[in-house]
Write a protein that holds these residues in place. Structure first.
Motif, short mmCIF file in Angstrom:
data_model
loop_
_atom_site.label_atom_id
_atom_site.label_comp_id
_atom_site.label_asym_id
_atom_site.label_seq_id
_atom_site.Cartn_x
_atom_site.Cartn_y
_atom_site.Cartn_z
N THR A 82 0.83 -1.20 0.00
CA THR A 82 0.00 0.00 0.00
C THR A 82 0.86 1.25 0.00
OG1 THR A 82 -1.74 -1.20 1.15
CG2 THR A 82 -1.82 1.19 1.28
N VAL B 84 -6.81 5.75 -1.52
CA VAL B 84 -6.52 4.48 -0.85
C VAL B 84 -7.34 4.38 0.44
CG1 VAL B 84 -4.71 3.16 0.34
CG2 VAL B 84 -4.26 4.18 -1.90
N PHE C 7 -10.97 3.60 -0.35
CA PHE C 7 -11.16 2.19 -0.68
C PHE C 7 -11.08 1.34 0.59
CE2 PHE C 7 -9.52 -2.03 -1.24
CZ PHE C 7 -10.58 -2.58 -1.94
N PHE D 268 -13.71 -1.33 1.87
CA PHE D 268 -13.33 -2.73 2.10
C PHE D 268 -13.73 -3.16 3.51
CE2 PHE D 268 -10.38 -6.11 3.31
CZ PHE D 268 -10.65 -7.03 2.31
N LEU E 101 -13.79 -8.29 -1.92
CA LEU E 101 -12.99 -7.30 -2.66
C LEU E 101 -13.79 -6.71 -3.82
CD1 LEU E 101 -10.37 -5.82 -3.34
CD2 LEU E 101 -9.57 -7.90 -4.46
N PHE F 249 -14.68 -2.80 -4.13
CA PHE F 249 -14.23 -2.03 -5.28
C PHE F 249 -15.41 -1.37 -5.98
CE2 PHE F 249 -12.90 -1.54 -9.74
CZ PHE F 249 -11.80 -0.73 -9.55
N TYR G 299 -16.49 1.55 -3.92
CA TYR G 299 -15.53 2.66 -4.09
C TYR G 299 -15.81 3.40 -5.39
CZ TYR G 299 -11.16 4.84 -5.60
OH TYR G 299 -10.24 5.72 -6.10
N LEU H 277 -8.03 4.75 -8.40
CA LEU H 277 -7.59 3.44 -7.94
C LEU H 277 -8.11 2.36 -8.88
CD1 LEU H 277 -6.01 2.87 -5.32
CD2 LEU H 277 -8.15 2.16 -4.31
N PHE I 164 -8.43 -1.92 -9.94
CA PHE I 164 -8.74 -3.13 -9.19
C PHE I 164 -7.49 -3.80 -8.63
CE2 PHE I 164 -9.83 -7.52 -8.42
CZ PHE I 164 -11.05 -7.41 -7.77
N ALA J 177 -6.48 -2.08 -5.57
CA ALA J 177 -7.43 -2.43 -4.51
C ALA J 177 -7.09 -3.81 -3.93
CB ALA J 177 -8.85 -2.41 -5.06
N TRP J 178 -6.66 -4.72 -4.78
CA TRP J 178 -6.28 -6.05 -4.32
C TRP J 178 -5.09 -5.95 -3.36
CZ3 TRP J 178 -1.89 -9.13 -5.02
CH2 TRP J 178 -2.03 -10.47 -4.66
N SER K 14 -6.25 -4.57 -0.02
CA SER K 14 -7.01 -5.57 0.74
C SER K 14 -6.08 -6.60 1.37
CB SER K 14 -8.05 -6.26 -0.14
OG SER K 14 -7.45 -7.13 -1.07
#
Length: 155
Positions: free
Chosen positions: A56, A69, A72, A76, A91, A95, A98, A107, A109, A112-113, A116
């Protein structure tokens, strides 16, 4: 046969959101070559090359990115509090929330992964600013200066 259908459906859901092929492969165990073909059929172009970010911290270089971030991460956390089939569905839900709440957000995907995974591994944590009560993502910045993204006061 049902498992194969579920894998294919999940792969399509991930690739529709422009997930990296490697993430779709990890989630579904489908062959990378087939996932690339599906991506081309969905988007009319080949999937983007390149590695997935590792943390991150690499995604929070500016105040704007940090806010993306953090938003998101809030989505999450909310999705994780609801029952889901598994982590990847949580997730996807986060997403989508978001993107719905902030359509101009930058952001993707795959980022985002990464976020998470860091939340799951407790490398970053959500908290609230004692000053303005805004959400703050702790341990998410390279400079390690923990400041609120809204009021900019140190924590």
């Amino acid at each position: 046969m049902l498992r194969k259908y579920q894998q294919q459906t999940l792969a399509i859901e991930l690739l529709k959101r422009h997930a990296k092929v490697k993430i779709a492969h990890q989630a579904t165990d489908m062959p990378i070559r087939l996932l690339r073909q599906i991506y081309r059929q969905l988007h009319g172009r080949s999937p983007s090359r390149g590695s997935i970010k590792f943390s991150t911290r690499g995604l929070t270089g500016s105040r704007r990115k940090y806010r993306d971030v953090t938003l998101f991460a809030v989505c999450f956390q909310a999705a994780a509090n609801k029952p889901a089939d598994n982590e990847i569905h949580t997730l996807i839900t986060a997403f989508d929330a978001y993107k719905h709440s902030y359509p101009a957000g930058n952001l993707d995907f795959s980022a985002a992964w990464v976020i998470s995974q860091d939340i799951k591994d407790k490398k970053v944590q959500l908290s609230t600013c004692p000053n303005c009560r805004a959400w703050v993502l702790l341990n998410a910045r390279e400079d390690l200066a923990e400041r609120c993204g809204v009021c900019n006061k140190p924590l």
